[in-house]
Scaffold this active site. Sequence first.
Site, short mmCIF file in Angstrom:
data_model
loop_
_atom_site.label_atom_id
_atom_site.label_comp_id
_atom_site.label_asym_id
_atom_site.label_seq_id
_atom_site.Cartn_x
_atom_site.Cartn_y
_atom_site.Cartn_z
N ASP A 31 0.84 -1.20 0.00
CA ASP A 31 0.00 0.00 0.00
C ASP A 31 0.87 1.25 0.00
O ASP A 31 0.58 2.24 -0.65
CB ASP A 31 -0.89 0.02 1.25
CG ASP A 31 -1.98 -1.03 1.15
OD1 ASP A 31 -2.05 -1.71 0.10
OD2 ASP A 31 -2.74 -1.18 2.12
N GLU A 33 3.92 1.60 -1.20
CA GLU A 33 4.51 1.82 -2.53
C GLU A 33 3.47 2.43 -3.48
O GLU A 33 3.78 3.31 -4.28
CB GLU A 33 5.05 0.50 -3.11
CG GLU A 33 6.36 0.09 -2.47
CD GLU A 33 6.73 -1.37 -2.73
OE1 GLU A 33 7.92 -1.69 -2.65
OE2 GLU A 33 5.81 -2.19 -2.98
N SER A 80 -35.68 -4.77 -12.57
CA SER A 80 -35.34 -5.63 -11.43
C SER A 80 -35.51 -7.09 -11.85
O SER A 80 -35.86 -7.37 -13.00
CB SER A 80 -36.26 -5.27 -10.29
OG SER A 80 -35.84 -5.93 -9.15
N GLU A 112 -24.53 -17.06 -11.81
CA GLU A 112 -23.51 -16.30 -11.07
C GLU A 112 -24.09 -15.86 -9.73
O GLU A 112 -25.30 -15.90 -9.52
CB GLU A 112 -23.01 -15.12 -11.90
CG GLU A 112 -24.10 -14.31 -12.51
CD GLU A 112 -23.60 -13.25 -13.50
OE1 GLU A 112 -22.63 -13.48 -14.23
OE2 GLU A 112 -24.22 -12.19 -13.54
N LYS A 114 -25.55 -13.68 -6.70
CA LYS A 114 -26.31 -12.43 -6.62
C LYS A 114 -25.67 -11.59 -5.52
O LYS A 114 -25.78 -11.90 -4.34
CB LYS A 114 -27.78 -12.72 -6.30
CG LYS A 114 -28.63 -11.47 -6.31
CD LYS A 114 -30.10 -11.83 -6.26
CE LYS A 114 -30.99 -10.62 -6.43
NZ LYS A 114 -30.72 -9.51 -5.56
N GLU A 174 -22.99 -3.94 -9.63
CA GLU A 174 -23.30 -3.79 -8.21
C GLU A 174 -22.13 -3.11 -7.51
O GLU A 174 -20.98 -3.48 -7.73
CB GLU A 174 -23.48 -5.22 -7.64
CG GLU A 174 -24.43 -5.32 -6.50
CD GLU A 174 -25.89 -5.23 -6.93
OE1 GLU A 174 -26.18 -5.04 -8.13
OE2 GLU A 174 -26.74 -5.29 -6.03
N LYS A 316 -33.22 -17.01 -4.66
CA LYS A 316 -32.72 -16.48 -3.39
C LYS A 316 -32.46 -17.59 -2.37
O LYS A 316 -33.20 -18.57 -2.31
CB LYS A 316 -33.74 -15.49 -2.79
CG LYS A 316 -34.07 -14.32 -3.68
CD LYS A 316 -33.11 -13.18 -3.53
CE LYS A 316 -33.43 -12.31 -2.37
NZ LYS A 316 -34.05 -11.06 -2.60
N CYS A 432 -27.79 -42.78 36.68
CA CYS A 432 -28.94 -42.29 35.90
C CYS A 432 -28.91 -42.90 34.50
O CYS A 432 -27.89 -42.83 33.80
CB CYS A 432 -28.87 -40.77 35.82
SG CYS A 432 -29.97 -40.05 34.60
S1 IVH Z 1 -28.64 -9.18 -13.54
C1 IVH Z 1 -32.51 -6.94 -15.70
N1 IVH Z 1 -26.81 -10.25 -12.01
O1 IVH Z 1 -30.06 -7.78 -8.13
C2 IVH Z 1 -31.74 -7.02 -14.44
N2 IVH Z 1 -28.27 -8.64 -11.05
O2 IVH Z 1 -32.93 -8.09 -7.59
C3 IVH Z 1 -30.46 -7.73 -14.63
N3 IVH Z 1 -27.80 -8.15 -8.71
O3 IVH Z 1 -31.11 -4.82 -9.64
C4 IVH Z 1 -29.72 -7.87 -13.37
N4 IVH Z 1 -26.07 -9.51 -8.49
O4 IVH Z 1 -28.65 -4.90 -8.90
C5 IVH Z 1 -27.83 -9.38 -12.08
N5 IVH Z 1 -25.11 -11.26 -10.81
C6 IVH Z 1 -26.13 -10.40 -10.86
C7 IVH Z 1 -26.53 -9.62 -9.76
C8 IVH Z 1 -27.62 -8.76 -9.89
C9 IVH Z 1 -26.84 -8.61 -7.89
C10 IVH Z 1 -28.83 -7.15 -8.34
C11 IVH Z 1 -29.08 -6.11 -9.40
C12 IVH Z 1 -30.57 -6.11 -9.61
C13 IVH Z 1 -31.07 -6.84 -8.41
C14 IVH Z 1 -32.38 -7.54 -8.74
#
Ligand code: IVH
Length: 671
Positions: A31, A33, A80, A112, A114, A174, A316, A432
């Site tokens: 850090d 450097e 969303s 991937e 979330k 994100e 989820k 016991c």
């Molecule tokens: S794809 C059309 N990929 O989750 C929306 N979203 O609940 C495409 N999020 O608003 C989103 N990880 O901010 C995508 N690997 C991921 C994600 C991700 C987190 C968030 C994102 C979205 C929210 C939806």
Amino acid sequence: MNPKLEIEQLKKEIERNNYRYYVLDDPRITDKEFDDLLKKLKNLESQHTNLVTPDSPSQRVGGIPSDAFEPHPHSVPMLSLDNVYTPEEFRDWWARLEKNLKDETPFEVTVEPKMDGVSLALIYEKGFLTKAATRGDGETGETVTANAKTIRSIPLKLSAEKFPVPARFECRGESYMFKKDFEELNRRLAKEGAKLIVNPRNGAAGALRQKDPSVTATRPLRFCAHSAGPISEGLKIQSHSEFIEHCKAFHLPVPNPRYQLCKNADEVLKCFQKWERDRDSLPYEIDGIVIKINSFALRKTLGFTSKSPRWAVAFKFSAHQVSTQLREVEFSVGRTGAITPVAKVDPVECSGVTISSISLHNFDEIERLEARIGDTVLIERAGDVIPKVIRVIKHAANGKKISVPKKCPSCNEPVAREKEEEVAWRCVNLSCPAQLERSLLHFASRDGLNIEGLGESVVQELLQKKLVSNFADLYDLTKEDLLKCKLFGDKKAENLLSEIESSKTKPLSKLLISLGIRHVGEKIARTLAGHFKTMEQLSKSTEGGLLRVPDLGPTIAESIVQFFKEKKNHELIESFRKAGVNLNEPEQKFEKGMPLSGKTVVFTGELATYSRAEAEELVRRLGGNPASSVSKKTHYVVYGPNAGSKLKKAQSLGVPFLTEDEFNKLIGEKS
Ligand code: IVH
């Protein structure tokens, strides 16, 4: 050197190191450097202000504080995702997908993590970061460019090494915090007397909406790109995997470079289980997985509903914490007679399992919780960890108080506290039946003499039929005895007898563990066996002699002397001797050239293939030395889900850390 050239070189070097640190997670300089390089650049730029460009790393904290964030209309709405919570709901979603794509099968999806953070859109024009905006209501967000520029994992300029940079490139992703950075931030805020942040997600949201970018710069924000926004012509990106590959080439971080491609629902469910299992050992928080159709053409076919795409879904994880009703408290009697209160709750699902029974540990804990029958309680279960009651959320109107039972629920004898300062209340009756049952189970457990087939129901039946009343009676059991029990047929009886027979050959250390002498666990048993070598020597030891053994304190010494003072324990050992049970510790021979010769190994978190004692035993067998704390001298830290500070320490000390699979590969035992 020409200052222009020098500035260009410094800029490149700083961004390269930023990229190594934040995106590749593989820093090559310290850090200090890094700070020196930045200082040097700032110094040069202050002498040649005409050479300062917007993509200079010195401009990361260049924005001016403002009262309002300018609105940013998203040219394509930031939608969303729909959520599913169970495998059934996911299969329904998949079935809908198949129906809608019936002419297009087969298809692929990407899986991937979330990320549990805040969405952020980044707009690059001619390769330069020109705008960053929050999601807002999906149609219009807030411009937070100055704040986003302080996030060091966001490149200010896209790398054009691999692909040509398009005129306009928007990626959505994100912003989030590492768990350890969030904790560090809270420690700092606490020192400053400032308000603490509830969780990393709130930390990220707050940091992004700071009026003053120099404050955002002090927040440990990170970014990863997870979806494509509008991209100008010129780039041939036709799938999500191609988008991710482009992001990687542009030096943009992505949620997980090892995203998976799946072809059917079963494959996705397998991934889900893997991510759920690994969730707690990740450096950041995730709250599920995101499944997306890979092909952009197929996405077009599927289209959108009013608020979310049909081509993606968030699967989820079930919550780590849930609330339920405390219905009853039962009392279980342990092998030392300790009475453990066990909460019976309305069954609820927590982190993928249904919970109806939770240990409350002891009566002090009930007092601490101020729990009463009928209360609504918050319970937690993370990963494979045993569930626990965190707190009472709401007291019942006429909640019934939970008191220490006066009589043992198993034998009806009195319950007492040995010493005032002891936490545990115990059944005072040494014969016991509940204590005997637990002791026999401990005797036969994997950490003890490892007698397979001597489980709960078998022990209960042996006790009921009065075939055993102490450990040594196990060695008198005959096939005829066992065949009197409902649970046994010919084969099962023979198997158990052969297991009992082979338990006679276990080393003294194992026998000592299995006896369940108070305060003598695995480590002390090993120390005692190594020091005294025979049961006879140990049984003759005095408190003074025991105190000279390394690691033994007065409580343990007193407990051992007390054990051997009891006549019935002498008789027990005599019966073992007569039955041919080994009462000696074999000499340990460590050969050079064994896989772990001379290596110190620390385990942390949960292991899937071994109990902790088995893993440590394995290390010993392979010539190594299992240890409980990490230092510079540790050779390997082996970690599993829910690994704690030991893993962090290994990372900070540069000690190699291995997953259980990697460890198995190292020792060549299992694949
Ligand atoms: S794809 C059309 N990929 O989750 C929306 N979203 O609940 C495409 N999020 O608003 C989103 N990880 O901010 C995508 N690997 C991921 C994600 C991700 C987190 C968030 C994102 C979205 C929210 C939806």
